[in-house]
Scaffold this motif. Structure first.
Motif, short mmCIF file in Angstrom:
data_model
loop_
_atom_site.label_atom_id
_atom_site.label_comp_id
_atom_site.label_asym_id
_atom_site.label_seq_id
_atom_site.Cartn_x
_atom_site.Cartn_y
_atom_site.Cartn_z
N PHE A 27 0.85 -1.19 0.00
CA PHE A 27 0.00 0.00 0.00
C PHE A 27 0.89 1.24 0.00
O PHE A 27 1.58 1.52 0.97
N ASP A 28 0.88 1.97 -1.10
CA ASP A 28 1.70 3.17 -1.26
C ASP A 28 0.83 4.41 -1.13
O ASP A 28 -0.24 4.50 -1.73
N VAL A 29 1.34 5.39 -0.39
CA VAL A 29 0.63 6.65 -0.19
C VAL A 29 1.53 7.80 -0.61
O VAL A 29 2.71 7.83 -0.23
N ARG A 30 0.98 8.71 -1.39
CA ARG A 30 1.73 9.90 -1.79
C ARG A 30 0.85 11.12 -1.52
O ARG A 30 -0.26 11.23 -2.05
N LEU A 31 1.37 12.04 -0.71
CA LEU A 31 0.66 13.27 -0.39
C LEU A 31 1.51 14.46 -0.83
O LEU A 31 2.74 14.43 -0.67
N ALA A 32 0.87 15.50 -1.35
CA ALA A 32 1.64 16.65 -1.81
C ALA A 32 0.80 17.92 -1.67
O ALA A 32 -0.43 17.90 -1.76
N TYR A 33 1.51 19.02 -1.47
CA TYR A 33 0.90 20.35 -1.45
C TYR A 33 1.79 21.28 -2.27
O TYR A 33 3.02 21.22 -2.19
N LYS A 34 1.14 22.15 -3.06
CA LYS A 34 1.88 23.11 -3.89
C LYS A 34 1.33 24.51 -3.69
O LYS A 34 0.12 24.70 -3.57
N TYR A 35 2.25 25.47 -3.68
CA TYR A 35 1.90 26.88 -3.60
C TYR A 35 2.58 27.62 -4.73
O TYR A 35 3.79 27.49 -4.95
#
Length: 894
Positions: free
Chosen positions: A748-756
């Motif tokens: 189970f792979d999780v990728r979280l990201a935030y961009k500004y």
């Protein structure tokens, strides 16, 4: 001048090589323990500081070759080497010193160093070269050999060989060595995949760049220099949709397991490798859909009529990113608007995504980064695959790929793609097709030659032909009739494209660090189109050539490249009744120097291009990487880029409107405009750690782009006008992104990201935010797969959520109230998901859905009821224009 300097340095190196050869009688060899490139650097530096005139350490043979000064003894030198942490045949390192070495430097200490000189060329018939470092490697290699049928297996760390005994009626050396590669260990027959290698414990990460004794591994060569192969990250196809690197690079996976996306830990720049496994997480019918599970690249519709998509990176439009295929110029010029649909997803073997300025060897146009696509090339056995795809709204496509070996040196690839959109899709009930109807036929042939082990030559040849026809506009429009003979608004786009290219390289005998590569490509592109009563057509012919020489200065800690390039672009465009012709001729020279230290790598390059219309342009670029610890990596970059704007081809998303076009000329030679010039600066921090007992990684990066000059596309002066002019003031883009990858539990792979993003420019009316650019974006990707059954079957589940914040919209305040847009758009979220079933290694079926939240822009076309009126505009798109769409597909490998 730089070429003369390069030749001078090369001459010095050759002279020094002859001198060293003449002094060989005074050299002595000693056994010294080490495991990686950092060990090599530490041992050689320590020996020289202790008084050695020369010190060369070989990780493969575990030997240190010394030429001591008359004032110092070899014992004194070896004692200092031990004090630095490395056991040798004379002295043993202190335990605390050994423990304080980086994890990758922890060699195996449970065996006493041999006092006999090692000769790799004396291996026996049942011995085979296998890379490894420590006791863990030994256990893994021997277990893999026995799992593959060996009755006994003994791996020797000193000789880097495994001794095998087996029943040839039950197994073979090829089968055993292939299994050993599959668990992470390069050998003389097979290379391990980069994701598998990077998952090895730190103590097991052997040096992959140093060749085996006299039996070099079979490295497939695609042309160009060795470092070009390193940048390409070429892969082999496999039935399990995993791929095998054709030229090693050492990476660290950021998604765990056999990673679909990996960040190259040794690359100086921020380079992500996206392999076939990542592409299979979504429909991925073409390159524009290959980044829907990637957090770095933003994908959006360009307008509401033609249905085309565009990419954005670091807060700027696609035109500021260098888009290459096989490291050759690809989506640029007249191909800017529709080129993303010219590379089918099933043809793609891997994608290399570089954030920030790329190497100067690849040209001057990269400002925000580079996206390089590699096509399918090699397979160990002949392999033919069929892909069938259809969605529930009338789109269908088929792909046939065939990769086969002709003989030991030649291999070939046949690629065929066809697609068609036949249904009338109008989900927002505005009488306009949400996507165009039409067909595309796309075919390519690749031929590869590899004789590196003998002659040192390798070559890659390719040819590609595309015929693309599409019709858009109002439902019922008849493309066979002229627009002025019917009341319905229509759009017709017909494109023909032909390419032929070759890459040839030579690696000098006995000098694996020295090579010469030459790349050439010819492209012909023709587009005939109309948008209502507005016609646009264009022809482009491009010839590109790039010659690169690569070598070292003294040792591999000092590498350099030098070369020359040539680019010809011939444009012939017709807009309405105006004809625009120009020829761009750009010879250029470049040089790049790479300095590798114990914990850092510095790459400094510069190029000079002599543009016949834009003048001489100087392009410096600098990349720096510092390993604070083996798990904490800091990267810095800075560089300049320039390009010439193709204002018509790059702005076709606004042609489906009644905006008149105005160019405010500024004395330039291209549409009366000056070239675009920008500086890009970046910094990133990568941190690895253990979470839930598994690898986890957080990457944070910040990039700023400052335009020295820019061709602004002004949509705000009037809703009935599209104005182009050169920047007078400032224009900048700030981009911040943080991404966290982790594995909560197995598979189970999780990728979280935030961009500004903060993107602003000084327009004629003052400084404003650039339209259609959300300041805030969020990203979640979840991927789970079941364990394989006995037949190799398993299930995969993938889902991606993209959240897009509000965006500034162009000023429409002078329109009547019913045709005005708000100042800012709404924020929205898009959810995509896919379920796939691998029944075995040869059959895979998948079912997926796009935009499952069904959010769509209801006012995608301004004044759609009167498409020939003053207020009609199909270019004001900030969100999806289609509701939820479902698709099915089938992959069969023969």
């Amino acid at each position: 001048m730089k070429l003369y300097i390069s030749k001078f340095l090369l001459g010095l190196f050759l002279l020094s090589t002859q001198f060293i050869f003449a002094q060989n009688l005074s050299k002595k060899q000693f056994s010294v323990k080490g495991s990686c490139g950092m060990c090599k650097e530490r041992i050689e530096t320590t020996a020289k500081k202790a008084g050695a005139k020369e010190a060369v350490y070989s990780i493969d043979t575990q030997t240190l070759t010394l030429e001591p000064n008359s004032s110092v003894s070899t014992d004194e030198i070896l004692k200092k080497v031990a004090e630095a942490g490395h056991d040798n045949e004379k002295f043993k390192a202190d335990d605390d010193t050994y423990k304080n070495l980086p994890g990758c430097c922890h060699y195996e200490r449970n065996q006493e160093p041999s006092k006999t000189e090692i000769n790799l060329s004396s291996k026996k018939e049942n011995e085979f070269y296998v890379k490894g470092n420590c006791g863990s490697c030994k256990a893994r290699i021997e277990k893999a050999a026995k799992d593959a049928g060996a009755t006994s297996a003994e791996w020797n760390a000193e000789k880097q060989t495994v001794t095998l005994n087996f029943d040839p009626t039950k197994t073979s050396t090829d089968k055993i060595l292939k299994k050993i590669a599959e668990v992470g260990h390069d050998n003389e027959k097979y290379k391990s995949t980069d994701p598998v290698y990077s998952e090895l414990p730190g103590c097991c990460l052997y040096d992959r760049e140093i060749p085996f004794g006299e039996a070099n591994p079979n490295i497939h060569f695609e042309g160009g220099t060795k470092s070009e192969q390193n940048e390409q990250n070429n892969h082999k196809s496999s039935n399990e949709n995993h791929t095998k690197h054709e030229k090693n690079i050492e990476g660290v996976t950021i998604t765990g397991g056999k990673a679909a996306t990996s960040l190259n830990k040794k690359e100086t720049g921020l380079v992500f490798n996206i392999d076939k496994k990542e592409l299979l997480k979504a429909a991925c019918c073409n390159l524009s859909e290959s980044f829907e599970t990637n957090a770095t690249v933003d994908v959006s519709f360009s307008n509401a009529v033609t249905g085309t998509k565009q990419l954005k990176m670091l807060g700027l439009e696609q035109k500021y990113t260098s888009l290459t295929k096989e490291l050759l110029p690809e989506i640029r010029g007249l191909a800017s608007a529709y080129g993303l649909s010219f590379i089918p997803g099933r043809w793609i073997e891997s994608i290399q995504l570089t954030k920030g300025g790329s190497t100067v060897t690849n040209g001057y146009e990269s400002i925000t980064g580079q996206i390089n696509t590699e096509l399918l090339k090699h397979a160990d056995t002949p392999e033919t695959s069929l892909n069938l795809f259809s969605d529930f709204n009338g789109r269908a496509e088929a792909n046939i790929t065939s990769v086969s070996k002709i003989n030991d040196h030649w291999s070939q690839t046949f690629l065929l793609h066809g697609n068609g959109t036949f249904g009338d899709t109008d989900m927002n009930n505005d009488t306009f097709l949400d996507r165009p109807k039409g067909t595309q036929i796309n075919t390519a042939y690749l031929l590869n030659f590899n004789d590196l082990d003998h002659s040192g030559f390798g070559s890659h040849f390719g040819i590609n032909f595309i015929k693309d026809e599409r019709t858009a506009g109002q439902i019922g429009f008849d493309k066979k009739l002229p627009q002025n003979q019917q009341s319905l608004y229509g759009v017709g786009i017909d494109i023909s494209r032909f390419q032929v290219w070759n890459k040839t390289g030579y690696v000098f005998k006995g000098k694996p660090y020295q090579s010469l590569g030459w790349m050439n490509q010819y492209t012909y592109h023709q587009q005939d189109s109309f948008f209502g009563l507005r016609n646009y057509s264009g022809k482009q012919q491009t010839y590109y050539s790039n010659l690169i020489f690569e070598s070292i200065i003294g040792n591999t800690n000092h590498k350099y490249k030098a070369g020359a390039s040539f680019l010809y672009d011939g444009y012939d465009e017709m807009y309405l009744s105006q004809n625009f012709k120009r020829n761009e001729i750009v010879p250029g020279v470049f040089a790049e120097y790479t300095l590798t230290g114990l914990k850092y790598t510095l790459v400094a390059g510069a190029r000079a291009d002599f543009h016949n219309l834009a003048g001489t342009q100087f392009t410096p670029r600098l990349n720096f990487k510092y390993d604070i610890t083996p798990q904490t990596i800091l990267r810095l970059s800075a560089g300049r880029g320039f390009r010439t704007a193709n204002v018509f081809a790059e702005s076709q998303q606004y042609f489906a409107s009644n905006r008149s076009i105005e160019i405010l000329q500024n004395g330039g030679e291209i549409y009366g405009l000056k070239p675009e010039i920008a500086w890009n600066y970046g910094a990133s921090l990568q941190q690895e750690f253990k979470l839930f007992g598994r690898k986890s990684s957080i990457i944070a990066d910040f990039f700023r782009t400052d335009f020295q000059n820019q061709v602004l596309v002004d949509l705000d002066r009037s809703p009935q006008q599209l104005t182009f002019y050169n920047l007078d003031g400032k224009s900048f883009a700030n981009s911040f992104q943080t991404q966290w990858d982790f594995i909560p539990f197995k598979n189970f792979d999780v990728r979280l990201a935030y961009k500004y993003y903060d993107v602003q420019a000084d327009y004629l009316e003052g400084r404003r935010e650039v339209p259609f650019m959300a300041k805030h974006r969020g990203f979640v990707n979840l991927a789970y797969s079941t364990n394989k059954n006995d037949k190799g079957g398993f299930w995969s589940f993938d889902t991606t959520l993209n959240w897009v914040g509000k965006q500034r919209l162009p000023n429409t305040s002078t329109n009547p109230d019913e045709f005005q847009l708000p100042t800012y758009s709404e924020s929205y979220a898009v959810l995509n998901a896919q379920i796939s079933r691998n029944f075995n290694k040869k059959i895979r079926a998948y079912l997926g859905g796009e935009n499952l939240t069904s959010y769509y822009q209801k006012n995608a076309i301004v004044d759609f009821k009167n498409p020939f009126g003053n207020y009609f505009d199909g270019g004001m798109v900030y969100a999806p224009i289609m509701k939820a769409n479902f698709y099915i597909g089938l992959d069969v490998t023969f």
